[in-house]
Design a protein around this motif. Structure first.
Motif, PDB file in Angstrom:
ATOM      1  N   GLY A 114      49.820  47.773 -17.031  1.00 63.98           N
ATOM      2  CA  GLY A 114      51.360  47.405 -17.122  1.00 63.98           C
ATOM      3  C   GLY A 114      51.304  45.599 -17.703  1.00 63.98           C
ATOM      4  O   GLY A 114      51.784  44.785 -17.369  1.00 63.98           O
ATOM      5  N   ARG A 116      58.761  49.731  -8.122  1.00 63.72           N
ATOM      6  CA  ARG A 116      58.634  48.806  -8.822  1.00 63.72           C
ATOM      7  C   ARG A 116      58.616  47.320  -7.784  1.00 63.72           C
ATOM      8  O   ARG A 116      57.926  46.382  -8.565  1.00 63.72           O
ATOM      9  CB  ARG A 116      60.251  48.524  -9.309  1.00 63.72           C
ATOM     10  CG  ARG A 116      60.810  49.031 -10.868  1.00 63.72           C
ATOM     11  CD  ARG A 116      61.371  48.318 -12.229  1.00 63.72           C
ATOM     12  NE  ARG A 116      61.785  49.831 -12.993  1.00 63.72           N
ATOM     13  CZ  ARG A 116      61.109  50.212 -13.811  1.00 63.72           C
ATOM     14  NH1 ARG A 116      60.453  49.054 -14.079  1.00 63.72           N
ATOM     15  NH2 ARG A 116      61.601  50.786 -14.851  1.00 63.72           N
ATOM     16  N   LEU A 132      55.161  47.752  -6.887  1.00 71.29           N
ATOM     17  CA  LEU A 132      54.218  47.132  -7.912  1.00 71.29           C
ATOM     18  C   LEU A 132      54.778  45.850  -7.921  1.00 71.29           C
ATOM     19  O   LEU A 132      53.635  45.334  -8.540  1.00 71.29           O
ATOM     20  CB  LEU A 132      54.740  47.873  -8.937  1.00 71.29           C
ATOM     21  CG  LEU A 132      54.463  49.517  -9.365  1.00 71.29           C
ATOM     22  CD1 LEU A 132      55.019  49.617 -10.791  1.00 71.29           C
ATOM     23  CD2 LEU A 132      53.250  49.509  -8.602  1.00 71.29           C
ATOM     24  N   ALA A 133      55.716  44.961  -7.187  1.00 71.50           N
ATOM     25  CA  ALA A 133      55.580  43.427  -7.864  1.00 71.50           C
ATOM     26  C   ALA A 133      55.263  43.219  -6.108  1.00 71.50           C
ATOM     27  O   ALA A 133      54.975  41.811  -6.238  1.00 71.50           O
ATOM     28  CB  ALA A 133      56.583  42.970  -8.050  1.00 71.50           C
ATOM     29  N   HIS A 180      48.676  52.478  -9.037  1.00 67.53           N
ATOM     30  CA  HIS A 180      49.572  52.603 -10.378  1.00 67.53           C
ATOM     31  C   HIS A 180      48.036  52.666 -11.330  1.00 67.53           C
ATOM     32  O   HIS A 180      48.186  53.436 -11.900  1.00 67.53           O
ATOM     33  CB  HIS A 180      50.303  51.489 -10.181  1.00 67.53           C
ATOM     34  CG  HIS A 180      51.414  52.067 -11.591  1.00 67.53           C
ATOM     35  ND1 HIS A 180      51.106  51.291 -12.662  1.00 67.53           N
ATOM     36  CD2 HIS A 180      52.661  52.676 -11.076  1.00 67.53           C
ATOM     37  CE1 HIS A 180      52.087  52.154 -12.678  1.00 67.53           C
ATOM     38  NE2 HIS A 180      52.978  53.397 -11.897  1.00 67.53           N
ATOM     39  N   SER A 181      47.428  52.011 -11.755  1.00 70.05           N
ATOM     40  CA  SER A 181      47.182  51.805 -12.871  1.00 70.05           C
ATOM     41  C   SER A 181      45.692  52.838 -12.019  1.00 70.05           C
ATOM     42  O   SER A 181      45.576  53.062 -13.966  1.00 70.05           O
ATOM     43  CB  SER A 181      45.940  50.371 -12.856  1.00 70.05           C
ATOM     44  OG  SER A 181      45.431  49.642 -11.627  1.00 70.05           O
ATOM     45  N   ALA A 191      49.578  48.481  -6.991  1.00 71.69           N
ATOM     46  CA  ALA A 191      49.644  47.863  -8.178  1.00 71.69           C
ATOM     47  C   ALA A 191      47.729  48.404  -8.584  1.00 71.69           C
ATOM     48  O   ALA A 191      48.009  49.568  -9.888  1.00 71.69           O
ATOM     49  CB  ALA A 191      49.882  46.819  -8.520  1.00 71.69           C
ATOM     50  N   THR A 192      46.933  48.680  -8.181  1.00 74.01           N
ATOM     51  CA  THR A 192      45.712  49.055  -8.264  1.00 74.01           C
ATOM     52  C   THR A 192      45.972  50.709  -8.116  1.00 74.01           C
ATOM     53  O   THR A 192      45.434  51.461  -9.201  1.00 74.01           O
ATOM     54  CB  THR A 192      44.515  48.863  -7.114  1.00 74.01           C
ATOM     55  OG1 THR A 192      43.910  47.467  -7.201  1.00 74.01           O
ATOM     56  CG2 THR A 192      43.307  49.651  -7.290  1.00 74.01           C
TER      57      THR A 192
END
Length: 487
Positions: A321, A141, A144-145, A249-250, A246-247
């Protein structure tokens, strides 16, 4: 009598005189250091080799290393290796190959003691596993942040610069998490310049492999085995810089929506590539794409790409997200920014084509590097010479040229309706079951996965490129009522 008995026992041979407590003590001391030391000590005591084989991970520990393959084979087919000693231990199989001179009772004592100590180590690891899993989830997490520095400092890996992300879904995710945890044996201390984090976020299993730019494929192999064993679907993205977690992850979520039971792991680059894109003239293609995408920044393009790959706003929201309402609002804003109706199937196909184009100036033989002037290109239409080439027509004919008329009309209508069966069936004036049967026939004939949004976009373009007349529901061959006739 005691002394005489001991002398007779020693005279029978050195192995029979070995004190069982000494053997147990040596194994216990090795077990306090590590599992690898315990297996090494067991191999030494039987004067042969020892392997702890896991059905997913393969050889967990092996002494010597060259015996790993033999140990795995013996664990998989014990009847073919009757001279090996095999015992279940901590969810794996302990395999011992003693020297011919070692008495069977001594080998059995070593095997039983080693298996018991492995069970104790496994129980201790299970007690700590819940806390470790929560820590892993927290670190994911944080990544991702955007707190990459905090995570790398926690892991102590100065060379951890890139990440590869896997996202797995299915009914058996909790069990798969346990199995993969035992197979990977993750540690917060980087090993061989790599560190693996795994945790469950919102009902799915997320695996993040941190490394220095490339990985050795070990985690991919383990994820593949776990996915097959527990019937999970997985998407993979990366390697990407840690700052782009984050990229990744998506992208992994977008790729996962293209996974099927026959192809359980789909890499993000696989759904980003296109046979059609490679056939287009590079210079006009990149210039047109650069012109139509000029109003968008990278964040806008990424949102649109995930939306188009997943095929729906709710799925895109899950992948990104975000809430579904936020994704809808942003797409409405981007529709106004691009001056195009993004709900139109043709516009969506053209947009996906533009998003996968090479950047202006990077295409081969592109000397100018200057895109077309603003306003010269639109998403509703493609420039001349882009899709109307012999190469593209041959590709389109090879893809959809053999469809029967009723299947072609039904498929075109279904694609225009964004793969929604009920409204397409209503427009075609056929029952939903009939349309579903036709779509299954289309998928079989085309050998394509119609559940993949990118496949649907290319089929839409191929149908347009090969159209000789209107693919109108009114032209559907009929024989009265709601039936049709074959031509």
């Amino acid at each position: 009598m005691s002394t005489t008995g001991t002398t007779d026992h020693e005279a029978a041979g050195p192995w029979r005189a070995r004190d069982g407590r000494d053997t147990a003590g040596r194994l216990l001391r090795a077990a306090t250091r590590s599992g690898a030391q315990l297996i090494a000590e067991a191999a030494s005591l039987v004067q042969g080799w020892a392997v702890l084989a896991d059905p997913i991970a393969g050889a967990v520990y092996s002494t010597p290393a060259a015996a790993a393959a033999d140990g795995v084979h013996a664990a998989a087919a014990p009847q073919e290796h009757p001279h090996r000693v095999q015992l279940p231990a901590a969810g794996a199989v302990l395999v011992l190959a003693p020297a011919p001179t070692v008495p069977p009772e001594h080998t059995g004592h070593v095997a039983a003691t080693t298996a018991a100590l492995l069970e104790v180590r496994g129980q201790r690891a299970a007690e700590l596993r819940g806390e470790q899993m929560r820590l892993h989830t927290t670190l994911i997490r944080l990544l991702l942040a955007g707190h990459t520095t905090t995570v790398t400092e926690t892991l102590g890996g100065n060379r951890l610069t890139h990440v590869t992300v896997y996202r797995l879904t299915g009914a058996d995710v909790p069990a798969a998490h346990e199995v993969l945890w035992r197979a990977v044996r993750p540690s917060l201390a980087p090993y061989a310049d790599a560190c693996t984090l795994m945790g469950r976020l919102d009902g799915e299993l997320v695996v993040a492999e941190l490394h220095h730019g490339c990985d050795d494929g070990r985690i991919l192999r383990l994820v593949s085995r776990v996915s097959e064993r527990h019937r999970l679907l997985a998407g993979m993205a990366g390697p990407l810089p840690l700052a782009e977690m984050a990229t990744a992850h998506s992208d992994a979520a977008a790729a996962r929506h293209s996974a099927t039971p026959t192809c359980r792991i789909v890499p993000a680059d696989a759904i980003g590539t296109s046979r059609l894109a490679s056939l287009l003239p590079a210079v006009p293609y990149s210039r047109w794409a650069g012109s139509v995408l000029r109003p968008l920044d990278p964040a806008h393009q990424h949102l649109l790409l995930v939306w188009l790959r997943t095929g729906s706003k709710p799925r895109a929201a899950i992948a990104l997200g975000l809430s579904a309402g936020t994704v809808r609002a942003r797409i409405r804003d981007l529709s106004r920014l691009l001056g195009a109706d993004l709900e139109d199937a043709t516009v969506q196909a053209h947009l996906l084509l533009a998003l996968r184009a090479p950047a202006p100036g990077t295409a081969p033989d592109d000397d100018s590097g200057s895109p077309a002037p603003p306003g010269a290109a639109r998403l509703e239409t493609l420039p001349d010479g882009l899709l109307d080439t012999e190469a593209v027509r041959a590709w389109a004919s090879g893809l959809v040229g053999g469809l029967e008329p009723h299947l072609r009309i039904a498929l075109a209508c279904w694609l225009r309706r964004h793969a929604r069966t009920a409204p397409a069936a209503a427009e075609l004036h056929v029952h939903r079951t009939t349309l579903a049967i036709w779509l299954t026939q289309c998928a079989d004939h085309l050998a394509q996965n119609l559940a993949d949004a990118t496949v649907r976009a290319e089929l839409h373009l191929a149908l347009n490129a090969t159209r000789t007349g209107p693919d109108d529901p009114a032209a559907l061959p009929r024989r009265g009522g709601r039936t049709y006739r074959r031509l």
